[in-house]
Scaffold this motif. Structure first.
Motif, short mmCIF file in Angstrom:
data_model
loop_
_atom_site.label_atom_id
_atom_site.label_comp_id
_atom_site.label_asym_id
_atom_site.label_seq_id
_atom_site.Cartn_x
_atom_site.Cartn_y
_atom_site.Cartn_z
N ARG A 2 0.97 -1.05 0.01
CA ARG A 2 0.05 0.00 0.05
C ARG A 2 0.94 1.29 -0.06
N THR A 85 3.28 0.60 -11.58
CA THR A 85 2.68 -0.29 -12.54
C THR A 85 3.45 -1.59 -12.75
N GLY A 88 3.92 -3.84 -10.02
CA GLY A 88 2.74 -4.70 -9.94
C GLY A 88 1.86 -3.86 -8.39
N ILE A 89 2.18 -2.72 -8.41
CA ILE A 89 1.57 -2.01 -7.04
C ILE A 89 0.28 -1.44 -7.58
N LYS A 90 -0.62 -1.62 -6.83
CA LYS A 90 -2.25 -1.01 -7.27
C LYS A 90 -2.01 0.43 -6.79
N LEU A 91 -2.40 1.33 -7.63
CA LEU A 91 -2.18 2.73 -7.75
C LEU A 91 -3.67 3.26 -6.73
N ASP A 93 -6.49 5.96 -5.50
CA ASP A 93 -7.04 7.10 -6.30
C ASP A 93 -6.70 8.41 -5.98
N THR A 102 -2.47 1.86 -17.54
CA THR A 102 -1.90 0.70 -17.02
C THR A 102 -1.34 -0.43 -18.17
#
Length: 404
Positions: A2, A85, A88-91, A93, A102
């Motif tokens: 995170r 990206t 593999g890290i979720k961006l 909002d 992406t």
């Protein structure tokens, strides 16, 4: 993983200083890590490693993000989004990441990875020079190795402890290390850790020094009781190693044109318990002339392009210019010509660089040996250390002997 806003902001601030203001990455990161005392080891590691990562892959990420220098903050956030990206890290909002393409990022990465100068993220001129000097195959492998994160290697200070004792002491602090075959005084950390806060470091039981760099002092063949001159000593990493190999017996004259570096060496020598080092600033040629024909051993750890240590100084790729390499080669030869005169008959000289370019290394030695000053020397052996073969920094060292 995170992403935390304050840590990401620190990375962006750091990149602004490095890319747009030309500050050195290591100094910038030192400052960033002092920002918030509440940060734990994981937070600090994120800031340091992410900043270094984006510096290392600047050209590739900028190309994927379709941004050009000078980078404004929006550009840097785009590059950050590329980094995240590809990891593999979720961006989250956040505004900065709105409309991040992406899928396009991954497609562009695959496409650009087929071209070495983008894949290894290096300037055109440097890519051409490396291929010209080392050949396509070796240069491709070497650049890939020089873009990997460097291991943390310790050099045990045998004036104060042994490898076995130090390993046990660090183990008690949950710092695990491995022995390295062929490197008698080296310990490799299994995981990165801030070893500078340990009592063992403060007591001078070890220095942090890459395994390849540790080969240089060994190459010099020093023995207790000798007079040794380290001509480009700097802050003294190799000087301290020489002192331990000499068991504090004899004399080491540590020279440099920068007096402030020698002050740092004095401080380190005191911590290491190295008492046979005499720092001398080179304020004029008199300092050198006084030592003509007087030294058993002379080390010339010459100024160079630093291409062998890009793993720990990734920003050097962007600061280096072709003119600098041309100039430094002139300086290297001048130093060889002048400083070699300190070697007495029967004495030995080591010429070393942390470069992988033959034009800074064996070609300089060949040129010296065919010159007037070099005709009194014979070539004994050399060691060309390439990162992709050794797993450590790229280095070069040549041993020469002054004839009777």
């Amino acid at each position: 993983m995170r992403l935390h806003r304050n840590l990401c902001f620190s990375v962006i601030d750091g990149l602004t200083l490095i890319f747009n203001e030309g500050n050195y990455a290591d100094k910038v990161i030192q400052q960033l890590l002092k920002r918030d005392k509440r940060w734990g080891a994981r937070d600090r590691a994120f800031v340091a490693e992410t900043t270094y990562d984006i510096v290392r892959w600047k050209r590739l990420y900028a190309e994927i993000a379709e941004v050009k220098e000078p980078f404004d903050r929006d550009n840097l956030w785009r590059m950050f989004a590329v980094w995240a990206t590809l990891k593999g890290i979720k961006l989250p909002d956040w505004t900065y990441f709105e409309n991040t393409p992406t899928r396009k990022i991954k497609g562009r990465f695959d496409e650009l990875s087929k071209i070495r100068k983008f894949k290894e993220s290096i300037p055109d001129w440097l890519d051409e020079l490396g291929e010209k000097e080392l050949g396509k195959d070796i240069w491709t492998k070497e650049m890939a190795a020089l873009n990997e994160q460097a291991d943390v290697i310790l050099r045990v200070n045998t004036l104060k402890t042994t490898k076995e004792k130090l390993q046990a002491e660090l183990f008690d602090l949950d710092i695990e290390t491995d022995y390295l075959p062929d490197y008698p005084n080296a310990l490799k950390l299994k995981e990165r850790s801030n070893v500078f806060t340990t009592e063992a470091f403060q007591n001078g039981f070890f220095e942090v020094q890459d395994a390849s760099s540790q080969l240089v002092a060994e190459f010099l063949n020093v023995k207790p009781g000798m007079r040794v001159v380290d001509t480009c000593a700097g802050a003294g990493g190799k000087t301290l190693h020489i002192a331990s190999l000499m068991e504090n017996k004899g004399q080491i004259i540590a020279m440099d044109i920068y007096a402030n570096k020698l002050h740092e060496l004095k401080r380190r020598a005191k911590r290491n318990g190295a008492h046979n080092i005499e720092p001398r600033a080179i304020e004029s040629t008199k300092v050198i002339k006084k030592l003509y024909d007087k030294a058993d051993r002379v080390l010339i750890d010459a100024p160079c392009s630093g291409l062998g240590v890009l793993r720990r100084n990734p920003d050097a790729k962007w600061k280096l210019q072709p003119e600098f390499i041309d100039k430094i080669k002139v300086t290297q030869q001048e130093i060889l010509q002048q400083y070699s005169r300190m070697v007495k008959v029967g004495g030995q000289l080591v010429y070393a660089t942390c470069s992988v370019l033959p034009s800074e290394n064996q070609q300089q030695v060949d040129k010296f040996l065919t010159s007037e000053a070099g005709k009194n020397f014979t070539f004994v052996k050399d060691n060309k250390v390439l990162a992709h073969k050794s797993g450590f920094d790229g280095f070069y060292m040549a041993l020469l002997e002054r004839k009777n």
